[in-house]
Design a protein around this motif. Structure first.
Motif, PDB file in Angstrom:
ATOM      1  N   UNK A 333     -37.873  -2.712  26.397  1.00 10.11           N
ATOM      2  CA  UNK A 333     -38.633  -3.961  26.470  1.00 10.11           C
ATOM      3  C   UNK A 333     -38.563  -4.640  27.813  1.00 10.11           C
ATOM      4  N   UNK A 334     -38.205  -3.922  28.868  1.00  4.99           N
ATOM      5  CA  UNK A 334     -38.119  -4.562  30.173  1.00  4.99           C
ATOM      6  C   UNK A 334     -39.334  -4.220  31.023  1.00  4.99           C
ATOM      7  N   UNK A 335     -39.677  -5.153  31.885  1.00  6.31           N
ATOM      8  CA  UNK A 335     -40.842  -4.985  32.742  1.00  6.31           C
ATOM      9  C   UNK A 335     -40.416  -5.380  34.152  1.00  6.31           C
ATOM     10  N   UNK A 336     -40.207  -4.379  34.982  1.00  5.68           N
ATOM     11  CA  UNK A 336     -39.693  -4.622  36.340  1.00  5.68           C
ATOM     12  C   UNK A 336     -40.884  -4.660  37.293  1.00  5.68           C
ATOM     13  N   UNK A 337     -41.051  -5.771  37.998  1.00  5.06           N
ATOM     14  CA  UNK A 337     -42.235  -5.983  38.838  1.00  5.06           C
ATOM     15  C   UNK A 337     -42.271  -5.098  40.072  1.00  5.06           C
ATOM     16  N   UNK A 338     -43.430  -5.089  40.717  1.00  2.00           N
ATOM     17  CA  UNK A 338     -43.607  -4.286  41.929  1.00  2.00           C
ATOM     18  C   UNK A 338     -42.602  -4.711  42.990  1.00  2.00           C
ATOM     19  N   UNK A 339     -42.012  -3.745  43.638  1.00  2.00           N
ATOM     20  CA  UNK A 339     -41.101  -4.021  44.744  1.00  2.00           C
ATOM     21  C   UNK A 339     -39.786  -4.659  44.343  1.00  2.00           C
ATOM     22  N   UNK A 340     -39.538  -4.794  43.065  1.00  2.00           N
ATOM     23  CA  UNK A 340     -38.275  -5.404  42.634  1.00  2.00           C
ATOM     24  C   UNK A 340     -37.138  -4.417  42.834  1.00  2.00           C
ATOM     25  N   UNK A 341     -35.930  -4.955  42.953  1.00  2.00           N
ATOM     26  CA  UNK A 341     -34.773  -4.090  43.152  1.00  2.00           C
ATOM     27  C   UNK A 341     -33.728  -4.369  42.081  1.00  2.00           C
ATOM     28  N   UNK A 342     -33.389  -3.336  41.362  1.00  2.00           N
ATOM     29  CA  UNK A 342     -32.330  -3.448  40.355  1.00  2.00           C
ATOM     30  C   UNK A 342     -31.191  -2.576  40.864  1.00  2.00           C
ATOM     31  N   UNK A 343     -30.110  -3.208  41.287  1.00  2.50           N
ATOM     32  CA  UNK A 343     -29.081  -2.466  42.004  1.00  2.50           C
ATOM     33  C   UNK A 343     -27.971  -1.908  41.141  1.00  2.50           C
ATOM     34  N   UNK A 344     -26.823  -1.682  41.784  1.00  4.68           N
ATOM     35  CA  UNK A 344     -25.738  -0.979  41.096  1.00  4.68           C
ATOM     36  C   UNK A 344     -25.021  -1.822  40.058  1.00  4.68           C
ATOM     37  N   UNK A 345     -24.686  -1.168  38.956  1.00 10.26           N
ATOM     38  CA  UNK A 345     -23.994  -1.793  37.829  1.00 10.26           C
ATOM     39  C   UNK A 345     -24.714  -3.035  37.322  1.00 10.26           C
ATOM     40  N   UNK A 346     -26.030  -2.921  37.234  1.00 13.25           N
ATOM     41  CA  UNK A 346     -26.839  -4.001  36.658  1.00 13.25           C
ATOM     42  C   UNK A 346     -27.374  -3.515  35.322  1.00 13.25           C
ATOM     43  N   UNK A 347     -27.351  -4.408  34.329  1.00 12.28           N
ATOM     44  CA  UNK A 347     -27.968  -4.095  33.040  1.00 12.28           C
ATOM     45  C   UNK A 347     -29.088  -5.097  32.800  1.00 12.28           C
ATOM     46  N   UNK A 348     -30.254  -4.569  32.451  1.00  7.72           N
ATOM     47  CA  UNK A 348     -31.405  -5.424  32.148  1.00  7.72           C
ATOM     48  C   UNK A 348     -31.820  -5.101  30.727  1.00  7.72           C
ATOM     49  N   UNK A 349     -32.023  -6.109  29.906  1.00  3.31           N
ATOM     50  CA  UNK A 349     -32.481  -5.829  28.546  1.00  3.31           C
ATOM     51  C   UNK A 349     -33.619  -6.775  28.163  1.00  3.31           C
ATOM     52  N   UNK A 350     -34.709  -6.225  27.648  1.00  4.04           N
ATOM     53  CA  UNK A 350     -35.796  -7.022  27.093  1.00  4.04           C
ATOM     54  C   UNK A 350     -36.155  -8.195  28.004  1.00  4.04           C
ATOM     55  N   UNK A 351     -36.389  -7.901  29.268  1.00 10.13           N
ATOM     56  CA  UNK A 351     -36.617  -8.967  30.235  1.00 10.13           C
ATOM     57  C   UNK A 351     -37.751  -8.617  31.180  1.00 10.13           C
ATOM     58  N   UNK A 352     -38.400  -9.666  31.670  1.00  4.67           N
ATOM     59  CA  UNK A 352     -39.388  -9.477  32.720  1.00  4.67           C
ATOM     60  C   UNK A 352     -38.713  -9.849  34.036  1.00  4.67           C
ATOM     61  N   UNK A 353     -38.819  -8.978  35.021  1.00  4.51           N
ATOM     62  CA  UNK A 353     -38.287  -9.274  36.353  1.00  4.51           C
ATOM     63  C   UNK A 353     -39.486  -9.244  37.293  1.00  4.51           C
ATOM     64  N   UNK A 354     -39.755 -10.365  37.957  1.00  4.53           N
ATOM     65  CA  UNK A 354     -40.987 -10.490  38.739  1.00  4.53           C
ATOM     66  C   UNK A 354     -41.016  -9.656  40.010  1.00  4.53           C
ATOM     67  N   UNK A 355     -42.169  -9.671  40.654  1.00  2.00           N
ATOM     68  CA  UNK A 355     -42.377  -8.890  41.882  1.00  2.00           C
ATOM     69  C   UNK A 355     -41.407  -9.305  42.976  1.00  2.00           C
ATOM     70  N   UNK A 356     -40.850  -8.314  43.637  1.00  2.00           N
ATOM     71  CA  UNK A 356     -40.002  -8.585  44.797  1.00  2.00           C
ATOM     72  C   UNK A 356     -38.675  -9.247  44.477  1.00  2.00           C
ATOM     73  N   UNK A 357     -38.359  -9.390  43.228  1.00  2.00           N
ATOM     74  CA  UNK A 357     -37.084 -10.024  42.855  1.00  2.00           C
ATOM     75  C   UNK A 357     -35.944  -9.030  43.030  1.00  2.00           C
ATOM     76  N   UNK A 358     -34.778  -9.565  43.434  1.00  2.38           N
ATOM     77  CA  UNK A 358     -33.629  -8.681  43.643  1.00  2.38           C
ATOM     78  C   UNK A 358     -32.493  -9.035  42.687  1.00  2.38           C
ATOM     79  N   UNK A 359     -32.060  -8.051  41.968  1.00  5.67           N
ATOM     80  CA  UNK A 359     -30.857  -8.190  41.151  1.00  5.67           C
ATOM     81  C   UNK A 359     -29.961  -7.073  41.657  1.00  5.67           C
ATOM     82  N   UNK A 360     -29.203  -7.377  42.691  1.00  3.90           N
ATOM     83  CA  UNK A 360     -28.630  -6.270  43.461  1.00  3.90           C
ATOM     84  C   UNK A 360     -27.337  -5.689  42.935  1.00  3.90           C
ATOM     85  N   UNK A 361     -26.485  -6.511  42.332  1.00  4.48           N
ATOM     86  CA  UNK A 361     -25.202  -5.942  41.923  1.00  4.48           C
ATOM     87  C   UNK A 361     -24.576  -6.648  40.735  1.00  4.48           C
ATOM     88  N   UNK A 362     -24.023  -5.861  39.825  1.00  4.43           N
ATOM     89  CA  UNK A 362     -23.075  -6.338  38.811  1.00  4.43           C
ATOM     90  C   UNK A 362     -23.583  -7.490  37.948  1.00  4.43           C
TER      91      UNK A 362
END
Ligand code: UD1
Ligand code: CA
Length: 460
Positions: A333-362
């Motif tokens: 159920x996750x929707x990761x936007x264009x150019x977004x970065x999901x980095x190391x040891x990150x967990x995403x669940x049932x979430x929208x992450x917008x364009x160019x957003x960074x969730x880089x670590x932990x």
């Protein structure tokens, strides 16, 4: 034109599988075995398709749905008996194409070739192959003209007959009237005590109705699955076939031996699959992506230019140029936007992450809606579960969430907001606001030295 009726046999017990599941619903490269057989028959141009089912029929019905019609074989008295159940549905002037449900490697062109031979010769035809190890297959005995005289099953064959290496592939195109006549003559006078479809050939021959053998282009196409060893063998062949197709279409597969792609997966041109990649379910990958090393994607829709490294992504969407991993887990159920970065040891669940957003670590982002160009610092946690229900977190575009922030959901953070690091946020943060929620620092000069002395004294 003569009507072509397909009959797929899937009532047998499949005892040699040792399974609670029906043999033909076991998956090969993520797709039930019988679904391949049905797809290829329909693609080969049969007008009507019947599947003969018996024990565990609900499982077979569940994987095939409305595409075919089902016929019941109450008791499993053999392959000939199974085809007999279909007789009331066979028009007099037709061709009956019979296939076993356990031969998923059969290809549409081969079925068409078989039907063409039957049509040209105004007779019946059977697909055969010459193999090194004919064990367990019916052996094909030809006459001087090259027509099949009879097919003898392993258990009924003499030592001499067992040396024959031409096998019955279990794929027939019968002139329907000839077939019906022969089926009515079948007896269970054989080692298995069953009505064997293969015995029809000798009965037809006795009244000068011919069955012509058609050698398979690739003998492996006829490989049947009776046990789990053959299941693994067919899986390996199907996997190679799928990867070959993708490579021909412009996908780079660096190490085919460690790369696994399910039957229904689509991959764009110039995408590179690195070692240890597994693409499963209905995954669709765009062009110019780099997937792996060590990535598993299940039912994922990825755009172009996406990179996924050492990650598990389930039932989610990845926008163009998004990057995931290493060591990330994206749950359904996750929707990761264009150019977004999901980095190391990150967990995403049932979430929208917008364009160019960074969730880089932990970080853990669950049940959230994160806007575009947001920076989520290291170790941010959306506290989405209160022990009873899941609550939502919303963060507006262009906001900054400092490291180690807890966002206690339900919570709303506006656009261009700024949350100081280490904050535990419980109240709404309006657009453009700064929020800080943490204890002020206390510093006691030289107290560290005194504290150590105190602690040492205690252990004496
Ligand atoms: C069958 C052929 C054999 C051939 C081989 C090719 C017969 C007698 N033998 O052997 O010559 O070389 O396939 O793979 O036909 N089934 C029913 N009802 C029954 C019995 C079987 O629907 O009463 C179905 C099974 O579910 C299966 C198919 O018929 O899908 C074939 O049966 P199986 O027992 O696998 O036959 P094989 O021993 O492989
Ligand atoms: Ca079989």
């Amino acid at each position: 034109m003569t009507v072509k009726v397909g009959v797929v046999l899937a009532a047998g017990l499949g005892k040699r599988m040792n399974s609670k599941r029906h043999k033909v619903v076991h998956e090969i490269c993520g797709k039930p075995m019988i679904a391949y057989v049905v797809d290829e028959l329909l693609a080969a141009g049969v007008d009507r398709l019947f599947v003969v089912v018996g024990r565990l029929e609900d499982q077979v019905r569940a994987v095939l749905g409305e595409r075919v019609r089902f016929i019941r074989q109450e008791e499993q008295l053999g392959t000939g008996h199974a085809v007999l159940q279909a007789v009331p549905h066979l028009p007099e002037d037709s061709v009956t194409v019979v296939l076993n449900g356990d031969c998923p490697l059969i290809r549409r062109q081969e079925i068409q070739r078989l039907m063409n031979v039957a049509a040209e010769r105004e007779a019946s035809a059977v697909m055969t192959a010459s193999v090194d190890d004919p064990f367990a297959y019916g052996r094909v005995m030809r006459d001087e003209q090259g027509a099949v005289m009879r097919i003898v099953e392993e258990r009924d064959a003499s030592a001499q007959e067992r040396l024959i290496r031409e096998i019955n592939g279990g794929v027939f195109a019968f002139r329907t009237p000839d077939l019906i006549g022969a089926l009515r003559k079948l007896t269970s006078d054989n080692a298995q005590g069953e009505l064997l479809l293969t015995d029809c050939v000798a009965h037809m021959r006795a009244v000068n109705q011919f069955v012509w053998p058609v050698l398979a282009e690739d003998p492996n196409d006829l490989a049947g699955v009776n046990d789990r060893l053959q299941l693994a063998d067919v899986e390996a062949r199907m996997k190679t076939r799928i990867l070959t197709e993708h490579m021909k279409n412009g996908v780079t597969v660096i190490d085919p031996s460690s790369t696994y792609v399910h039957a229904e997966v689509a991959i764009g041109c110039d995408t590179v699959l690195c070692p240890g990649t597994s693409l499963e379910g209905r995954t669709v990958i765009g062009e110019d992506c780099v997937i792996g090393p060590n990535a598993r994607l299940v039912d994922v829709k990825a755009g172009s230019g996406v990179t996924v490294q050492a990650a598990l992504v389930m039932e989610s969407r990845l926008g163009d140029d998004a990057s995931v991993g290493p060591y990330a887990y994206i749950r359904p159920g996750s929707d990761i936007g264009a150019g977004a970065k999901i980095g190391n040891f990150v967990e995403i669940k049932n979430s929208v992450v917008g364009e160019g957003t960074k969730v880089s670590h932990l970080s853990y982002i669950g049940d959230s809606e994160i806007g575009s160009r947001v920076n989520i610092g290291c170790g941010v946690v959306t506290v989405n579960y209160d022990g009873y229900q899941k609550n939502r977190t919303v963060v507006g575009d262009d906001s900054f969430v400092g490291s180690s922030v807890n966002l206690i959901a339900p919570i709303q953070v506006g656009r261009e907001a700024y949350i100081a690091t280490g904050s535990t946020i419980t109240d709404e943060v309006p657009d453009g606001a700064f929020a800080i929620a943490r204890e002020r620092q206390t510093t006691k000069p030289e107290y560290a030295t005194r504290l150590r002395m105190k602690l040492k004294q205690r252990i004496r």
